[in-house]
Design a protein around this motif. Structure first.
Motif, PDB file in Angstrom:
ATOM      1  N   ASP A  11       0.804  -1.214   0.000  1.00  0.00           N
ATOM      2  CA  ASP A  11       0.000   0.000   0.000  1.00  0.00           C
ATOM      3  C   ASP A  11       0.836   1.262   0.000  1.00  0.00           C
ATOM      4  O   ASP A  11       0.340   2.347   0.240  1.00  0.00           O
ATOM      5  CB  ASP A  11      -0.922   0.013   1.227  1.00  0.00           C
ATOM      6  N   THR A  12       2.115   1.104  -0.273  1.00  0.00           N
ATOM      7  CA  THR A  12       2.992   2.271  -0.277  1.00  0.00           C
ATOM      8  C   THR A  12       3.449   2.556  -1.695  1.00  0.00           C
ATOM      9  O   THR A  12       3.803   1.640  -2.433  1.00  0.00           O
ATOM     10  CB  THR A  12       4.232   2.005   0.593  1.00  0.00           C
ATOM     11  N   LYS A  13       3.415   3.803  -2.073  1.00  0.00           N
ATOM     12  CA  LYS A  13       3.861   4.206  -3.413  1.00  0.00           C
ATOM     13  C   LYS A  13       4.728   5.430  -3.256  1.00  0.00           C
ATOM     14  O   LYS A  13       4.434   6.301  -2.453  1.00  0.00           O
ATOM     15  CB  LYS A  13       2.657   4.622  -4.255  1.00  0.00           C
ATOM     16  N   ALA A  14       5.791   5.496  -4.020  1.00  0.00           N
ATOM     17  CA  ALA A  14       6.601   6.710  -3.995  1.00  0.00           C
ATOM     18  C   ALA A  14       7.127   6.952  -5.396  1.00  0.00           C
ATOM     19  O   ALA A  14       7.326   6.001  -6.173  1.00  0.00           O
ATOM     20  CB  ALA A  14       7.755   6.575  -3.018  1.00  0.00           C
ATOM     21  N   GLU A  15       7.323   8.217  -5.734  1.00  0.00           N
ATOM     22  CA  GLU A  15       7.790   8.524  -7.083  1.00  0.00           C
ATOM     23  C   GLU A  15       8.602   9.802  -7.070  1.00  0.00           C
ATOM     24  O   GLU A  15       8.285  10.753  -6.357  1.00  0.00           O
ATOM     25  CB  GLU A  15       6.582   8.685  -8.009  1.00  0.00           C
ATOM     26  N   ILE A  16       9.673   9.780  -7.836  1.00  0.00           N
ATOM     27  CA  ILE A  16      10.424  11.009  -8.079  1.00  0.00           C
ATOM     28  C   ILE A  16      10.332  11.279  -9.570  1.00  0.00           C
ATOM     29  O   ILE A  16      10.562  10.384 -10.390  1.00  0.00           O
ATOM     30  CB  ILE A  16      11.903  10.867  -7.659  1.00  0.00           C
ATOM     31  N   TYR A  17       9.946  12.490  -9.909  1.00  0.00           N
ATOM     32  CA  TYR A  17       9.753  12.841 -11.309  1.00  0.00           C
ATOM     33  C   TYR A  17      10.479  14.144 -11.584  1.00  0.00           C
ATOM     34  O   TYR A  17      10.400  15.073 -10.790  1.00  0.00           O
ATOM     35  CB  TYR A  17       8.260  12.991 -11.589  1.00  0.00           C
ATOM     36  N   MET A  18      11.215  14.170 -12.674  1.00  0.00           N
ATOM     37  CA  MET A  18      11.910  15.404 -13.046  1.00  0.00           C
ATOM     38  C   MET A  18      11.611  15.699 -14.497  1.00  0.00           C
ATOM     39  O   MET A  18      11.517  14.783 -15.310  1.00  0.00           O
ATOM     40  CB  MET A  18      13.420  15.226 -12.892  1.00  0.00           C
ATOM     41  N   SER A  19      11.496  16.957 -14.805  1.00  0.00           N
ATOM     42  CA  SER A  19      11.333  17.282 -16.213  1.00  0.00           C
ATOM     43  C   SER A  19      11.984  18.613 -16.515  1.00  0.00           C
ATOM     44  O   SER A  19      12.158  19.451 -15.638  1.00  0.00           O
ATOM     45  CB  SER A  19       9.856  17.305 -16.607  1.00  0.00           C
ATOM     46  N   SER A  20      12.352  18.754 -17.758  1.00  0.00           N
ATOM     47  CA  SER A  20      13.011  19.969 -18.198  1.00  0.00           C
ATOM     48  C   SER A  20      12.438  20.341 -19.555  1.00  0.00           C
ATOM     49  O   SER A  20      12.437  19.538 -20.483  1.00  0.00           O
ATOM     50  CB  SER A  20      14.513  19.720 -18.297  1.00  0.00           C
ATOM     51  N   PHE A  21      11.903  21.546 -19.639  1.00  0.00           N
ATOM     52  CA  PHE A  21      11.277  22.033 -20.864  1.00  0.00           C
ATOM     53  C   PHE A  21      12.068  23.239 -21.347  1.00  0.00           C
ATOM     54  O   PHE A  21      12.306  24.174 -20.588  1.00  0.00           O
ATOM     55  CB  PHE A  21       9.834  22.421 -20.559  1.00  0.00           C
ATOM     56  N   ASN A  22      12.525  23.205 -22.579  1.00  0.00           N
ATOM     57  CA  ASN A  22      13.368  24.288 -23.080  1.00  0.00           C
ATOM     58  C   ASN A  22      12.915  24.673 -24.474  1.00  0.00           C
ATOM     59  O   ASN A  22      12.870  23.822 -25.360  1.00  0.00           O
ATOM     60  CB  ASN A  22      14.826  23.833 -23.145  1.00  0.00           C
ATOM     61  N   THR A  23      12.595  25.917 -24.643  1.00  0.00           N
ATOM     62  CA  THR A  23      12.124  26.320 -25.962  1.00  0.00           C
ATOM     63  C   THR A  23      12.635  27.692 -26.351  1.00  0.00           C
ATOM     64  O   THR A  23      12.974  28.513 -25.493  1.00  0.00           O
ATOM     65  CB  THR A  23      10.581  26.293 -26.036  1.00  0.00           C
ATOM     66  N   GLU A  24      12.713  27.906 -27.640  1.00  0.00           N
ATOM     67  CA  GLU A  24      13.018  29.218 -28.173  1.00  0.00           C
ATOM     68  C   GLU A  24      12.079  29.418 -29.344  1.00  0.00           C
ATOM     69  O   GLU A  24      11.950  28.543 -30.185  1.00  0.00           O
ATOM     70  CB  GLU A  24      14.476  29.282 -28.641  1.00  0.00           C
ATOM     71  N   LEU A  25      11.389  30.544 -29.351  1.00  0.00           N
ATOM     72  CA  LEU A  25      10.465  30.739 -30.458  1.00  0.00           C
ATOM     73  C   LEU A  25      10.432  32.180 -30.920  1.00  0.00           C
ATOM     74  O   LEU A  25      10.592  33.107 -30.136  1.00  0.00           O
ATOM     75  CB  LEU A  25       9.074  30.217 -30.119  1.00  0.00           C
ATOM     76  N   GLY A  26      10.235  32.339 -32.202  1.00  0.00           N
ATOM     77  CA  GLY A  26      10.208  33.660 -32.810  1.00  0.00           C
ATOM     78  C   GLY A  26       8.807  34.240 -32.793  1.00  0.00           C
ATOM     79  O   GLY A  26       7.821  33.518 -32.869  1.00  0.00           O
ATOM     80  N   ILE A  27       8.724  35.558 -32.665  1.00  0.00           N
ATOM     81  CA  ILE A  27       7.453  36.260 -32.770  1.00  0.00           C
ATOM     82  C   ILE A  27       7.467  36.985 -34.109  1.00  0.00           C
ATOM     83  O   ILE A  27       8.467  37.621 -34.459  1.00  0.00           O
ATOM     84  CB  ILE A  27       7.298  37.334 -31.660  1.00  0.00           C
ATOM     85  N   LEU A  28       6.375  36.875 -34.837  1.00  0.00           N
ATOM     86  CA  LEU A  28       6.244  37.512 -36.147  1.00  0.00           C
ATOM     87  C   LEU A  28       6.945  38.873 -36.174  1.00  0.00           C
ATOM     88  O   LEU A  28       6.600  39.760 -35.399  1.00  0.00           O
ATOM     89  CB  LEU A  28       4.754  37.670 -36.466  1.00  0.00           C
ATOM     90  N   ARG A  29       7.911  39.026 -37.057  1.00  0.00           N
ATOM     91  CA  ARG A  29       8.702  40.249 -37.123  1.00  0.00           C
ATOM     92  C   ARG A  29       7.826  41.493 -37.281  1.00  0.00           C
ATOM     93  O   ARG A  29       8.048  42.537 -36.657  1.00  0.00           O
ATOM     94  CB  ARG A  29       9.691  40.137 -38.292  1.00  0.00           C
ATOM     95  N   SER A  30       6.802  41.381 -38.105  1.00  0.00           N
ATOM     96  CA  SER A  30       5.953  42.539 -38.403  1.00  0.00           C
ATOM     97  C   SER A  30       5.081  42.956 -37.228  1.00  0.00           C
ATOM     98  O   SER A  30       4.467  44.017 -37.261  1.00  0.00           O
ATOM     99  CB  SER A  30       5.039  42.222 -39.579  1.00  0.00           C
ATOM    100  N   ALA A  31       4.996  42.110 -36.209  1.00  0.00           N
ATOM    101  CA  ALA A  31       4.111  42.407 -35.079  1.00  0.00           C
ATOM    102  C   ALA A  31       4.793  43.271 -34.037  1.00  0.00           C
ATOM    103  O   ALA A  31       4.204  43.603 -33.021  1.00  0.00           O
ATOM    104  CB  ALA A  31       3.613  41.116 -34.446  1.00  0.00           C
ATOM    105  N   HIS A  32       6.043  43.643 -34.285  1.00  0.00           N
ATOM    106  CA  HIS A  32       6.744  44.513 -33.348  1.00  0.00           C
ATOM    107  C   HIS A  32       6.511  45.951 -33.790  1.00  0.00           C
ATOM    108  O   HIS A  32       7.053  46.399 -34.791  1.00  0.00           O
ATOM    109  CB  HIS A  32       8.236  44.184 -33.356  1.00  0.00           C
ATOM    110  N   THR A  33       5.683  46.661 -33.050  1.00  0.00           N
ATOM    111  CA  THR A  33       5.342  48.011 -33.473  1.00  0.00           C
ATOM    112  C   THR A  33       5.961  49.023 -32.539  1.00  0.00           C
ATOM    113  O   THR A  33       6.114  48.787 -31.354  1.00  0.00           O
ATOM    114  CB  THR A  33       3.825  48.246 -33.439  1.00  0.00           C
ATOM    115  N   GLY A  34       6.317  50.166 -33.082  1.00  0.00           N
ATOM    116  CA  GLY A  34       6.884  51.243 -32.282  1.00  0.00           C
ATOM    117  C   GLY A  34       5.812  52.128 -31.685  1.00  0.00           C
ATOM    118  O   GLY A  34       5.947  52.590 -30.569  1.00  0.00           O
ATOM    119  N   ASN A  35       4.743  52.368 -32.427  1.00  0.00           N
ATOM    120  CA  ASN A  35       3.692  53.239 -31.909  1.00  0.00           C
ATOM    121  C   ASN A  35       2.391  53.039 -32.674  1.00  0.00           C
ATOM    122  O   ASN A  35       2.276  52.145 -33.512  1.00  0.00           O
ATOM    123  CB  ASN A  35       4.147  54.699 -31.927  1.00  0.00           C
ATOM    124  N   LEU A  36       1.410  53.876 -32.384  1.00  0.00           N
ATOM    125  CA  LEU A  36       0.091  53.734 -33.003  1.00  0.00           C
ATOM    126  C   LEU A  36       0.129  53.882 -34.521  1.00  0.00           C
ATOM    127  O   LEU A  36      -0.620  53.210 -35.222  1.00  0.00           O
ATOM    128  CB  LEU A  36      -0.862  54.793 -32.423  1.00  0.00           C
TER     129      LEU A  36
END
Lengths: 189, 788
Positions: B302-327
């Motif tokens: 009736d005993t349970k034990a668990e060790i869990y590790m995870s590593s998530f690594n990402t790099e992603l681009g944002i649409l170049r045209s969506a970077h605006t300076g002003n209105l």
């Protein structure tokens, strides 16, 4: 199962948990933050205009100390008075007065990626470029302003376009805006 | 030593495989269940229970076996049989109300949410058919669940109109503590760890605290292997749009054939370049991911034990045209109708981009204690690093414009108690979070540093009667929040907040018969405002807007906390489920009143050196969200199946008599598929077509184009362009299972947006700049290393 086993189980878990918590806690002590040195900020746009054939110099100035903050920018003069028939040589200066930096140098170093655009509205001022980048395209740090007939008060909008890799010399062209200020101007006799 | 372990005794035992075990299958009241299957997985043999519920297993060796017991209308039971010690086995099955089996979740995961809640499950089949997609994109297939997008790679789940800090993502039992406050911050989770994803669509704050106000996305990893033998799976996905490749591998097994210890290792890698819309490349939308996870489990009695590790690594681009300076820039983008920057396809990711690392360590243990119940311990430690890179001057492109590190610790202790008719769960949990801005960005931080301590205590009870299930729960929380920030870059201030708040739930389900079930849940949830809602301050380049928190007035920091109220949601959700052999149907209706609802509202226009900007401030209002979801599953003939789902939401800012921004429009989806059980050697060959129809958002905020913003003096929430028109997409798919020796290869092919329609999605924050993605062909291969 007996009581002792339960106690051992609970105890060992708590021990493991707190050891781990301590390790993580240790690496994440909450130190005071450092103040930020706002490098990208432009607080001041100055355009110095000198008439080629003598007369009064004009200085247009837009000053905003706090970037996107609530402080109201100061634009001087209230309405700049250009004299009809004259030609002014103009020089743009950009400052970060918070950090005491001259941003004009940054723009000059990246002149192939930057372009000033000048848009006169309701006023007889025509603006021409007197500088160019390595590709023969205008920059706009140095310009000449040709003044026509006198009239009502209008304005000149000055925009600095940041166009890394896409500059073709046209206004407004591609890229995004780093500076956009509007100066009230009037041509007088 | 090795000899004793491996050779003689075991071999000797194995030789004598003539043991028998008899037993019976009964329901919870001890009534016999005839016709139940008792399957011995290791021997590929089994027995069916007789009229008196009895069965006999023959030709067993003197060792342990895993038995799978199945009976229609009851939960599957997996038990371990020790032949040496067991002579008469009584297996009790829990009813799951017959054909409602597929739609009602009462099995293993029942302790994870209230049973009177509206819950949808993404099965392992559906997950497999969508491998390569991100977590948010996957769960958006469930009725009532939508997604808030920032371009083609960032997806945030939206449940009944709520998202971000109102939705809890439970990754392997641990609350995901990332930077969920940002709309362009997707959950930092590798969907390849999931074998099943459940979405709870009501408030689950009693069990999980304030973040679960709008619902919970529960990511379940498959249980660790119980047989001790080595197995695993390999996945490969190739997509034409973005020329993306995804590969994942998983390996699992035990130690020395021990039934007590088991392990699993998993990794996935993803690389994609620029996506494309029908008419142009969406330049700078590439994505890279590299993820690992590993688990070690121990199980004894009736005993349970668990060790869990995870590593998530990402790099992603944002649409170049969506970077605006002003209105003006934003106005130009809207007028042009297409992105101003379109380059040739590339895998290169340039600024603006995001780089995210998320590491998780989980330690869990549970023990059944005779007169107490089951005691669960859980510790989770997480480190989240988020860096956002902008387009900057003077060689600062390699310097992140935003760099944050979040450390989080969670301890959760719960006791599942009671049995038979009355069961319950009670416990305490504590969290400690520490968020630091990493110095050196050269830009004022968007949100300040903070320390946050939360302690909670909860109690839930369930009463099961013949036709009724009644449940109730209550929770109290205390949160201490310390914020560390600079005023005018010179004075360090450390404002402190103390929030005390309570949550409650009351629910019931009524089983009319084995085909019809009505459930209803009232959730009262309280949530103190998040640091981002209190202290956000800065310019948002994606929307050319300045955003300010609740602790600002007219752009200036205030210290008066009396105006800050906790958000209080009252959600009543009712679900009717009906099913018979070949049809199942589900209708959900909900109404959610949220007092002091925190949201961004424009309040002024501000002149800066970059021109005019609208200033959006976090404000509190009384909101009302109501809607309905419908889904139908119809096995028309043995081969033809039809599915339909409809979602509708109406949201209103009651105090200001206004609409609420970014609420998903109505959606209808139809799916038809045809399946051949076998074609030659191929198994389960299918073809299918699905047609999602997304309507225009008719309750969108009033339109104020960027050029008109400086003159706009209304007080309504506005949007910079009208909501896009509705659209219809056509998606097709096909697949089959191919036996390869004892193992199995699953092949899937799909074409999304087959007609290559150009459209914009109201829920995509980049709709001001570009169309959504065009046609995409995908090929998916899955090779199962477990012998069948």
């Amino acid at each position: 199962m007996n009581r002792n086993q339960v106690i051992t189980f609970v105890r060992s878990f708590i021990l493991i948990t707190f050891t781990l918590a301590l390790i993580i806690q240790f690496s994440s002590c909450s130190e005071d933050p450092e103040p930020t040195n706002e490098e990208e900020l432009i607080t001041t746009v100055i355009i110095d205009l000198i008439p080629t054939s003598g007369g009064d110099d004009i200085q247009l100035k837009f000053y905003d100390a706090d970037g996107s903050g609530a402080g109201t920018p100061v634009i001087t003069p209230a309405v700049a008075q250009f004299v009809s028939g004259k030609v002014y040589e103009a020089q743009v200066t950009l400052l970060n007065e918070e950090a005491g930096e001259d941003i004009t140098e940054e723009i000059d170093e990246e002149k192939n990626d930057h372009l000033f655009c000048f848009t006169p509205t309701n006023t007889n001022v025509t603006i021409g470029y007197s500088d160019e980048d390595d590709n023969g395209r205008p920059i706009g740090l140095s310009t000449y302003w040709t003044v026509g007939d006198a009239g009502e008060a209008g304005s000149v909008k000055v925009t600095l376009r940041h166009q890394p890799g896409t500059k073709d010399g046209s206004c407004p062209g591609t890229g995004d805006t780093d500076v956009e200020v509007t100066f009230p101007v009037q041509v007088v006799e | 030593m090795l000899l004793t372990l491996f050779s003689n005794p075991l071999m000797a035992q194995r030789l004598v495989c003539n043991h028998q075990v008899s037993g019976s299958v009964v329901d919870l009241d001890g009534q016999p269940l005839p016709g139940a299957t008792v399957w011995v997985e290791a021997l590929k043999q089994g027995a069916v229970s007789e009229i008196d519920g009895s069965f006999l297993l023959k030709a067993l060796c003197l060792e342990k076996y895993v038995l799978h017991v199945k009976f229609v209308g009851y939960d599957d039971e997996v038990i371990t049989l020790d032949v040496a010690s067991q002579k008469n086995l009584v297996i009790k099955l829990t009813p799951n109300v017959n054909v409602l089996h597929d739609v009602v979740i009462e099995g293993d995961h029942a302790q994870q949410h209230n049973l009177s809640q509206s819950v949808s499950v993404l099965s392992s089949e559906t997950i497999n058919a969508n491998r390569g997609k991100s977590l948010g994109e996957m769960v958006a297939q469930l009725p009532g669940v939508r997604v808030l997008m920032t371009g083609p790679a960032i997806f945030k789940p939206v449940i009944h109109g709520l998202h971000s800090q109102r939705i809890l993502v439970l990754n392997n039992g641990i609350r995901q503590d990332g930077q969920q406050w940002g709309i362009e911050h997707a959950p930092e989770i590798d969907p390849f760890v999931a074998s099943e994803i459940e979405v709870v669509k009501g408030a689950e704050t009693v069990r999980y605290g304030a973040d679960a106000m709008g619902g919970v996305v529960i990511i379940n990893a498959p249980p660790l292997t119980e047989t001790g033998s080595i197995g695993g799976e390999l996945n490969l996905g190739l997509m034409s749009n973005g020329r993306m490749g995804v590969f994942s591998g998983m390996l699992e097994g035990g130690f020395n054939k021990s039934q007590r210890w088991s392990w699993r290792l998993q990794s996935s890698v993803k690389k994609g370049g620029d996506f494309h819309a029908r008419d142009y490349n969406l330049s700078n939308t590439g994505v890279e991911e590299l993820n690992f996870s590993g688990a070690i489990g121990y199980k004894k009695d009736d005993t349970k034990a668990e060790i869990y590790m995870s590593s998530f690594n990402t790099e992603l681009g944002i649409l170049r045209s969506a970077h605006t300076g002003n209105l003006d820039d934003l106005q130009n983008s809207i007028e042009q109708g297409e992105p101003w920057y379109v380059a040739d396809f590339t895998y290169a990711i340039d600024n603006p981009r995001q780089k995210i690392n998320h590491h998780l360590l989980k330690v869990s243990a549970s023990k059944k204690i005779a007169s107490w119940g089951k005691l669960d311990f859980l510790y989770g430690g997480q480190i989240n690093r988020r860096k956002e890179y902008d387009i900057r001057r003077a060689g600062r492109n390699d310097k992140p414009a935003l760099s944050m590190e979040l450390f989080s610790n969670v301890v959760d202790i719960a006791l599942e108690h009671g049995n038979g008719k009355l069961t319950g769960n009670t416990g305490i949990n504590g969290t400690f979070k520490n968020n630091n801005n990493v110095p050196g960005t050269g830009i004022d931080p968007l949100i300040p540093n903070y320390n946050q301590y939360t302690g909670g205590i909860f109690w839930m009870e369930k009463l099961r009667l013949r036709h009724w299930l009644i449940e109730a729960g209550v929770r109290f929380d205390y949160q201490y929040l310390q914020v560390l920030m600079y005023v005018d870059n010179t004075n360090l201030i450390k404002p402190e907040f103390n929030f005390k708040y309570a949550s409650g739930t009351l629910g019931a389900a009524y089983y009319f018969n084995d085909r019809l079930r009505l459930s209803s849940n009232l959730g009262l949830a309280t949530r103190p405002p998040h640091v981002s809602e209190l202290y956000s301050n800065g310019l948002h380049h994606g929307t050319a807007s300045i955003e300010e928190g609740l602790m600002y007035r007219d752009g200036n920091l205030i210290t008066d906390q009396t105006a800050i109220k906790t958000e209080f949601s009252k959600k009543w959700i009712t679900t009717l489920q009906w099913a018979k052999q070949n049809v199942s149907m589900e209708v959900t209706a909900y109404t959610n009143w949220i007092d002091n609802f925190v949201y961004l509202r424009p309040y002024t226009t501000r002149l800066t050196i970059r021109g005019y900007f609208p200033v959006f401030q976090y404000q509190q209002t009384n909101a009302w969200l109501a809607g309905s979801d419908f889904s139908l599953n119809w096995q028309v003939t043995e081969k033809i199946s039809y599915k339909a789902k409809v979602s509708y939401l109406y949201a209103r800012d009651v105090s200001n008599r206004d609409v609420l921004p970014f609420m998903p429009p109505a959606q209808v989806e139809n799916r038809l598929s045809y399946t051949w059980p076998t074609v030659g050697k191929l198994q389960n060959v299918y073809v299918g077509i699905s047609i999602p129809v997304v309507l225009r958002q008719y309750h969108a905020p009033v339109t104020v184009y960027p050029k008109d913003v400086p003159e706009y003096d209304g007080n309504k929430v506005f949007d910079f362009m009208p909501p896009p028109d509705g659209y219809v997409l056509v998606n097709i798919e096909a697949g089959t299972n191919v036996p390869v020796g004892k193992r199995q290869l699953t092949i899937g092919f799909s074409a999304d947006n087959l007609g290559n329609v150009s459209y914009r999605n109201y829920m995509n924050r980049l709709r001001y700049y570009a169309d959504d993605v065009g046609r995409n062909f995908s090929l998916r291969l899955k090779y199962d290393l477990h012998a069948h």
